[in-house]
Design an enzyme around this catalytic site. Structure first.
Site, PDB file in Angstrom:
ATOM      1  N   ASP A  58       0.823  -1.201   0.031  1.00 19.68           N
ATOM      2  CA  ASP A  58      -0.115   0.015   0.113  1.00 19.68           C
ATOM      3  C   ASP A  58       0.896   1.292  -0.069  1.00 19.68           C
ATOM      4  OD1 ASP A  58       1.262   0.230   2.480  1.00 19.68           O
ATOM      5  OD2 ASP A  58      -0.900   0.278   3.692  1.00 19.68           O
ATOM      6  N   ASP A  98       1.474   4.813   2.267  1.00 21.38           N
ATOM      7  CA  ASP A  98       1.135   5.305   3.424  1.00 21.38           C
ATOM      8  C   ASP A  98       1.559   6.910   3.574  1.00 21.38           C
ATOM      9  OD1 ASP A  98       0.467   2.703   4.845  1.00 21.38           O
ATOM     10  OD2 ASP A  98       2.632   2.526   4.262  1.00 21.38           O
ATOM     11  N   ASP A 122      -3.272   4.244   2.680  1.00 22.49           N
ATOM     12  CA  ASP A 122      -3.615   4.850   4.095  1.00 22.49           C
ATOM     13  C   ASP A 122      -3.200   6.479   4.406  1.00 22.49           C
ATOM     14  OD1 ASP A 122      -4.515   2.485   4.849  1.00 22.49           O
ATOM     15  OD2 ASP A 122      -2.968   2.026   6.334  1.00 22.49           O
TER      16      ASP A 122
HETATM   17  P1  UTP Z   1       2.307  -1.123   6.648  1.00 20.48           P
HETATM   18  O1  UTP Z   1       1.568  -2.314   6.902  1.00 20.48           O
HETATM   19  O2  UTP Z   1       1.933  -0.314   5.407  1.00 20.48           O
HETATM   20  O3  UTP Z   1       4.084  -1.908   6.294  1.00 20.48           O
HETATM   21  O4  UTP Z   1       2.653  -0.211   7.793  1.00 20.48           O
HETATM   22  P2  UTP Z   1       5.127  -1.424   5.421  1.00 20.48           P
HETATM   23  O5  UTP Z   1       6.268  -1.300   5.917  1.00 20.48           O
HETATM   24  O6  UTP Z   1       4.656   0.182   4.840  1.00 20.48           O
HETATM   25  O7  UTP Z   1       5.244  -2.229   4.015  1.00 20.48           O
HETATM   26  P3  UTP Z   1       4.121  -2.588   2.858  1.00 20.48           P
HETATM   27  O8  UTP Z   1       3.034  -1.491   2.959  1.00 20.48           O
HETATM   28  O9  UTP Z   1       3.703  -4.150   3.097  1.00 20.48           O
HETATM   29  O10 UTP Z   1       5.079  -2.586   1.829  1.00 20.48           O
HETATM   30  C1  UTP Z   1       3.465   1.023   7.814  1.00 20.48           C
HETATM   31  C2  UTP Z   1       3.838   1.245   9.191  1.00 20.48           C
HETATM   32  O11 UTP Z   1       2.653   1.525   9.752  1.00 20.48           O
HETATM   33  C3  UTP Z   1       2.563   1.092  11.209  1.00 20.48           C
HETATM   34  C4  UTP Z   1       3.275  -0.013  11.159  1.00 20.48           C
HETATM   35  O12 UTP Z   1       3.758  -0.355  12.391  1.00 20.48           O
HETATM   36  C5  UTP Z   1       4.300   0.048   9.934  1.00 20.48           C
HETATM   37  O13 UTP Z   1       5.529   0.529  10.716  1.00 20.48           O
HETATM   38  N1  UTP Z   1       0.973   0.969  11.513  1.00 20.48           N
HETATM   39  C6  UTP Z   1       0.402   0.427  10.474  1.00 20.48           C
HETATM   40  C7  UTP Z   1       0.543   1.545  12.757  1.00 20.48           C
HETATM   41  O14 UTP Z   1       1.070   1.957  13.377  1.00 20.48           O
HETATM   42  N2  UTP Z   1      -0.723   1.363  12.795  1.00 20.48           N
HETATM   43  C8  UTP Z   1      -1.697   0.463  11.936  1.00 20.48           C
HETATM   44  O15 UTP Z   1      -2.725   0.119  12.331  1.00 20.48           O
HETATM   45  C9  UTP Z   1      -1.035  -0.042  10.824  1.00 20.48           C
HETATM   46 MN    MN Z   2       2.781   0.325   3.783  1.00 20.04          MN
END
Ligand code: UTP
Ligand code: MN
Length: 520
Positions: A327, A329, A444
């Site tokens: 995704d 963020d 997100d």
């Molecule tokens: P992601 O699940 O998007 O992972 O969470 P990522 O590292 O970007 O990897 P992809 O997307 O699978 O490529 C990003 C960060 O946001 C935090 C997670 O701890 C992670 O470090 N996060 C995510 C939260 O703090 N709360 C949430 O509800 C979701």
């Molecule tokens: Mn992500």
């Protein structure tokens, strides 16, 4: 000395399963045939045979070699020969083996298990009792780049972590993730178990898996997991946006193993799950950095039109330098405290009016700072105003992205990761792929007040394990509670303020680790 070309091959495998080159099916097994008593021509013949079967057979002896194969030599003779080869001291490879192991492996088409009768003689380890790698215990004390020298091992451990997480065995999942993270931090490939001496976080189970791979090229547990019907069903079903482990488990108990069976079952789906199912293929296709940047421009425009002066930051995996993600963020804030209130609904309306959203669900900010410190458990509960969305990225917008893609990372679209995502999920494809003039992308959005911005930035940059390790460090080593909102000192009974990530690391007594080195 490792030749440059080879070093590239071994470091390019970050995140991949196995080796991409056709000539090396078992990258953790590096063979060397001793010419002594074997003869040059027989050696050439046997080496070529091995390479055809997918084995790595080295021309020259080096520290990379894991298995030395000889014919009609004693263990001592081979060791003497090894000692004569290199100026200075070199570690004895893991295995000094008789040619019988090699010929049996050739017929089996894979490295067979090393049995006593294959070994030249008991190997001496006494003088090898040295610690080769020194790695701090907490993932947040280490610099972990994306350049992973042990991808075969860490992929295996990550798969077992995933299996544990999908089976609601969180503790076991964390143990595997920690073990994988230690191996990711090593400066070179592990070729023998003795190198692992003194390393933290490697439990018995992880060590068994590593040993299996070093000795046999594969782990039987990993292989059987990959074949497991339940594991594959859980992966397919939780691959639907909006479907968690519990729901997937319930469906499997009802005999639902794939998308087709789900659709035929008449199960009631919520709005998120319906969107997830509808856009399943797109959402399981990795998002490229270029696509992430394009979405960044759109969000930037949205933010600028509804609240000039508000700032957006790319967070998550892309901030850590990843080239693909599941995704995208973003963290949004405004330099004036309070101006961010009510911002998310305005951004969402703007995006919706421009036709950028296929789905969105916004949750309100529910964070309240209490005088007595954070409620327990404070750790991973996020209370920011947040929007889970699915963007519609049209061909036009993707044009720029695509061009950048082919310029920078032409191999991106064909990573094994990408290919494994399009495996059989039970859905029939009637339309040829690539005809739809747009694709769906998970995005997100998080809004934070400026006073919490540094904590939000740190908390949302990841990796998930890095975050977990930060909180564990804070709690166990410093008697502090860290969240994406604040840092609380339980001894002084007060909040520790920070306006940058650097300050938070300093409060925690940790060396600053930049985002690209947080890939634990
Ligand atoms: P992601 O699940 O998007 O992972 O969470 P990522 O590292 O970007 O990897 P992809 O997307 O699978 O490529 C990003 C960060 O946001 C935090 C997670 O701890 C992670 O470090 N996060 C995510 C939260 O703090 N709360 C949430 O509800 C979701
Ligand atoms: Mn992500």
């Amino acid at each position: 000395m490792v030749p440059l070309k080879r070093r590239k091959v071994s470091s390019s495998g970050a995140g991949n399963t196995g080796n991409t080159g056709s000539e090396s099916k078992f990258p953790q097994v590096v063979l060397f045939l001793l010419e002594r008593k074997m003869g040059a021509s027989r050696r050439v013949f046997l080496s070529q045979l091995g390479r055809k079967r997918g084995f790595t057979v080295e021309e020259l002896f080096s520290e990379r070699v894991t298995h030395v194969i000889s014919e009609n030599n004693s263990g001592d003779e081979v060791r003497t020969w090894l000692a004569s080869q290199v100026e200075g001291r070199v570690r004895t490879p893991a295995h000094l083996l008789d040619i019988s192991w090699y010929t049996e492996s050739m017929s089996a088409g894979r490295p067979v298990e090393v049995l006593d009768r294959h070994k030249l003689q008991e190997q001496q380890t006494d003088e090898e009792d040295v610690v080769e790698f020194s790695v701090p215990s907490y993932g947040c004390q280490r610099r972990t780049t994306l350049d992973n020298h042990n991808a075969v091992l860490t992929d295996a451990l990550s798969l077992l972590a995933e299996k544990a997480e999908l089976s609601d065995e969180e503790g076991r999942g964390v143990a595997f993730r920690r073990a994988a993270a230690v191996l990711k931090a090593l400066p070179k490939p592990v070729t023998s178990m003795t190198q692992l001496r003194g390393l933290p976080c490697l439990g018995g189970h992880s060590l068994r898996v590593i040993k299996d791979i070093l000795e046999n090229g594969t782990s039987s547990e990993v292989e059987s997991t990959k074949q497991s019907e339940r594991f594959n069903a859980l992966k397919v079903l939780t691959g639907i946006f909006g479907v968690g482990v519990k729901t997937a488990g319930r469906w499997i108990r009802d005999g639902i193993h794939n998308l087709q069976q789900l659709q035929a079952s008449g199960q009631t789906l919520n709005r998120a799950q319906r969107a997830g199912l509808e856009h399943y293929d797109d959402l399981n296709q990795p998002v490229s950095k270029a696509e992430a940047d394009t979405i960044g421009e759109i969000v930037e425009e949205a933010v600028a039109s509804v609240l000039p002066g508000a700032q957006i930051s790319l967070i998550g995996g892309f901030r850590r330098g990843k080239l693909t993600g599941h995704d995208v963020d973003f963290l949004i804030t405004h330099p004036e405290e309070g101006r961010e209130v009510g911002l998310m609904p305005k951004i969402v309306s703007w995006l919706e009016s421009q036709g950028f959203l296929l789905y969105q669900k916004t949750t309100r900010n529910s964070y309240l700072e209490s005088e007595d410190g954070p409620a327990r458990p404070s750790s991973n509960m996020d209370r920011f105003e947040r929007c889970f969305s699915i963007f519609k990225l049209s061909e036009e917008e993707r044009q720029g992205a695509k061009q950048t893609d082919t310029e920078n990372t032409p191999e991106d679209a064909f990573t094994p990761e990408a290919l494994s995502q399009v495996k059989d999920d039970g859905l029939e494809r009637t339309k040829p792929a690539g005809h739809k003039p747009w694709r769906a992308v998970r995005v997100d959005l998080v809004v934070s007040p400026i006073s919490q911005f540094a904590f939000a930035l740190l908390g949302w940059t990841g990796s998930k394990l890095f975050e977990r390790e930060l909180r564990r460090w804070a709690g166990h080593e410093k008697a502090m509670s860290l969240s994406s909102h604040a840092l609380y000192d339980n001894k002084q009974n007060k909040y520790l303020r920070a306006t940058s990530e650097e300050e938070i690391f300093a409060h925690l007594g940790l060396e600053y680790i930049p985002p690209t080195e947080r890939n634990a």
